[in-house]
Each structure stands twice: as structure tokens, then as C-alpha cells.
Design a protein around this motif. Structure first.
Motif, PDB file in Angstrom:
ATOM      1  N   SER A   1      20.174  13.982 -25.299  1.00 39.82           N
ATOM      2  CA  SER A   1      18.854  14.488 -24.708  1.00 39.82           C
ATOM      3  C   SER A   1      19.451  14.375 -23.464  1.00 39.82           C
TER       4      SER A   1
ATOM      5  N   LEU B   1      10.934  16.614 -21.701  1.00 33.60           N
ATOM      6  CA  LEU B   1      12.334  16.802 -22.698  1.00 33.60           C
ATOM      7  C   LEU B   1      13.578  18.077 -22.860  1.00 33.60           C
TER       8      LEU B   1
ATOM      9  N   ASN C   1      15.475  19.396 -25.459  1.00 29.81           N
ATOM     10  CA  ASN C   1      15.743  18.091 -26.947  1.00 29.81           C
ATOM     11  C   ASN C   1      14.720  17.220 -27.299  1.00 29.81           C
TER      12      ASN C   1
ATOM     13  N   SER D   1      16.250  13.448 -29.012  1.00 31.97           N
ATOM     14  CA  SER D   1      16.393  12.926 -29.730  1.00 31.97           C
ATOM     15  C   SER D   1      15.895  12.800 -31.063  1.00 31.97           C
TER      16      SER D   1
ATOM     17  N   ILE E   1      14.810   8.940 -29.265  1.00 33.95           N
ATOM     18  CA  ILE E   1      13.878   9.279 -28.338  1.00 33.95           C
ATOM     19  C   ILE E   1      13.211   7.329 -28.130  1.00 33.95           C
TER      20      ILE E   1
ATOM     21  N   HIS F   1      18.198  16.875 -32.013  1.00 33.64           N
ATOM     22  CA  HIS F   1      17.669  17.298 -31.124  1.00 33.64           C
ATOM     23  C   HIS F   1      16.302  17.894 -31.748  1.00 33.64           C
TER      24      HIS F   1
END
Length: 310
Positions: free
Chosen positions: A42, A54, A56, A58, A61, A94
Motif C-alpha cells: 500500500s 491510500l 490500495n 492493505s 492498514i 489490496h
């Protein structure tokens, strides 16, 4: 100013992968400083140091937010500098992080209609309250300015373009032939730019080939973040960690005549940074010959927390 932060530089599973004891992961488990842990793929981008999109989302996160003070809450009792997310495909590594961003925070999610259809077809993603989270389709081959949830212009523009790749593993349909039902909008690259300055970079965390049109697109670019999943195509098989080639998973390898290092050799890209690096890839190891070969070819191995200014 266009500021890019690598939140996660590893491929799906992270580094080390929770159930892997390959030559690379075993060094992490042993505390060997030849290997540095990485979270799943990410990036985040901003033009004002206040609002971050962001690239993507993840599954890691939450950890990535904790590890990067620029993403910490700053105003009032409930706040986040994260104002949206752009998705390049529907891979779990993602989109999984979207489920963490569920506490009624205003967000704008951008993706192709194809990827939005995947989210819409899975009721689990309804946990993202539609009163707070907008889902906005992005067309390909068209520059679009990203907007905040309230419709205010962000100053960041994005253009999506299809790249060679593959439908997400959990969506594969073997009855559809060798491409398992993949269509062009399953995997896209991003060109992210500052509307004010025109400075831009490319983000391609998944790419299985470099056709002429893609070479022409990134030629002479200032910065390209590129898929670094495997070192050789049969890496998963040769390391005893899987049965699929990199191509079967929808990724180019780094090395060899068909690899990304060779493909970029004459494209005059100023900074070339590998991201989405699989835990079996020996280029992850600081002292490896593969790392040395990568750097000698003018590439950087991305790492969590790496910051790039344009």
C-alpha cells in the motif's frame, strides 16, 4: 509538492508471512538484521501534508497507520487524515484493509466499475456505511481529480490504465479458459499527479508484462513504483513454497530476459522502486547478490516508511 509514503512494500502475506519459514522469512524469525520486516502492499499520497489518499487498502492498514504519525488522528475526538482510497485491483491484499476503515469515517473510494462490482457483490463490504463512504467509479484513460467526501477538490489527479494482469485468485473461473475470466479492468496502473504543479508518478503493484504501449507510457518518468513480486518466474516452486509461477499469479519476475529489470533498462526512468515484493524473493535480503544486482541496475528496494517527494 507531491509526497508519497510507502505504507507496505511486501506482497500478499507480508514479510515474514505468518506460516512461512523459507530462507528469507527464517531470517526474520531468527532476528537476523539481514532482513527487515514489511507489511502488505500500500502507498499513501498527499499534496498538503494534511489529507492522504491510500493507494490500495492493505489488510495491515491498522499497523501501517500506527507506524506512520502522518496518519494519526489529530483533530477532536474522532478524526483521520485518510480521506479516500484508490484501488488497482480486487486482490485481498489490496481491498482487505477497507474493512478496518469502518467506524463511520467520511471516505471516498475510487476504482474501476469492474472492481466496484466485486465490492458490491460481497455483502461484507456493506459494513462501510454508505452515509459516510462514497464509492466512485473511475474511467480508464481519463485524468480525474480526486474529491473529498464532501465534494471538495483535493488537488490530486489520477489516471487509470489497464496493465497485463489477472483476475483476483478468489474470483478465478477455470471454465473461462487460460485467463480464468480476466478482463482488462481487473488490473490497472495509476498515474498520480499534482494538479497545481503537474508533477506525477506511476504506481503498478501488479503487472505481468511490459507491452510497447506501457513502455511508452512510463518512459522518461520521474518515479515508478513497480511490481517486484518474484526474482525468477519459478521462485515459488523452486523454494518449495508453492506450485504457481509468477506469471500464473499475474506478476513479472525481476530477473532474466523477460524480467522487469531488463524491460526498464532503456526507458530512462529517473527513480525505479520495487514494491509488492514476495517473502520468497532474495532481493529482500540486504546482503544478497540479488539485492546487489538490483541496485547495480539502478533500482531501489522499497521499504515500509520510505518517503518520496516530487
Amino acid at each position: 509538492m507531491l509526497k508519497v509514503k510507502i505504507l507496505g512494500s511486501a506482497a500478499g502475506g507480508g514479510f515474514p508471512q505468518w506460516n512461512c519459514n523459507c530462507d528469507c522469512c527464517s531470517k526474520i524469525w531468527a532476528g537476523d538484521d539481514d532482513a527487515v520486516a514489511r507489511t502488505q502492499s500500500s502507498l499513501a499520497v498527499t499534496v498538503d501534508d494534511e489529507n492522504w489518499f491510500l493507494l490500495n487498502a492493505s489488510p495491515d492498514i491498522r499497523q501501517q497507520i500506527q507506524d506512520n504519525p502522518c496518519l494519526h488522528p489529530k483533530h477532536g475526538k474522532r478524526h483521520s487524515p485518510i480521506v479516500g482510497a484508490i484501488l488497482t485491483n480486487a486482490d485481498v491484499d489490496h481491498i482487505g484493509g477497507l474493512l478496518t476503515l469502518r467506524e463511520s469515517h467520511p471516505l471516498a473510494i475510487y476504482a474501476t466499475k469492474r472492481v466496484m462490482g466485486v465490492l458490491g457483490g460481497n455483502s461484507l463490504f456493506n459494513i462501510l456505511n454508505p452515509e459516510f463512504v462514497d464509492r466512485r467509479d473511475l474511467p480508464v484513460h481519463q485524468k480525474t481529480e480526486l474529491l473529498f467526501k464532501d465534494g471538495t477538490a483535493s488537488g490530486i489527479e489520477v489516471e487509470l490504465f489497464p496493465v497485463p494482469g489477472k483476475i483476483a485468485l478468489y474470483l478465478e473461473d477455470e471454465s473461462k479458459g487460460d485467463n480464468f475470466g480476466s478482463v482488462p479492468e481487473d488490473t490497472v496502473g495509476l498515474c498520480i499527479s499534482s494538479k497545481k504543479t503537474g508533477q506525477h508518478f506511476y504506481y503498478l503493484p501488479g503487472c505481468s508484462a511490459m507491452p510497447d504501449e506501457l513502455c511508452d507510457r512510463v518512459r522518461d518518468a520521474d518515479v515508478v513504483f513497480f511490481d517486484g513480486t518474484t526474482w525468477i518466474d519459478e521462485e515459488m516452486i523452486k523454494t518449495g513454497c508453492g506450485v504457481k509461477t509468477g506469471q500464473r499469479m499475474g506478476h513479472m519476475c525481476m530477473d532474466g530476459p523477460e524480467g522487469s529489470i531488463e524491460a526498464f533498462k532503456d526507458l530512462n526512468v529517473k527513480r525505479k522502486i520495487f514494491i509488492h515484493i514476495n517473502n520468497t524473493n532474495p532481493a529482500l535480503l540486504n546482503s544478497s547478490s540479488e539485492r546487489a544486482q538490483t541496485e547495480e541496475a539502478g533500482w531501489e528496494i522499497g521499504f515500509d516508511g520510505m518517503e518520496v517527494l516530487l
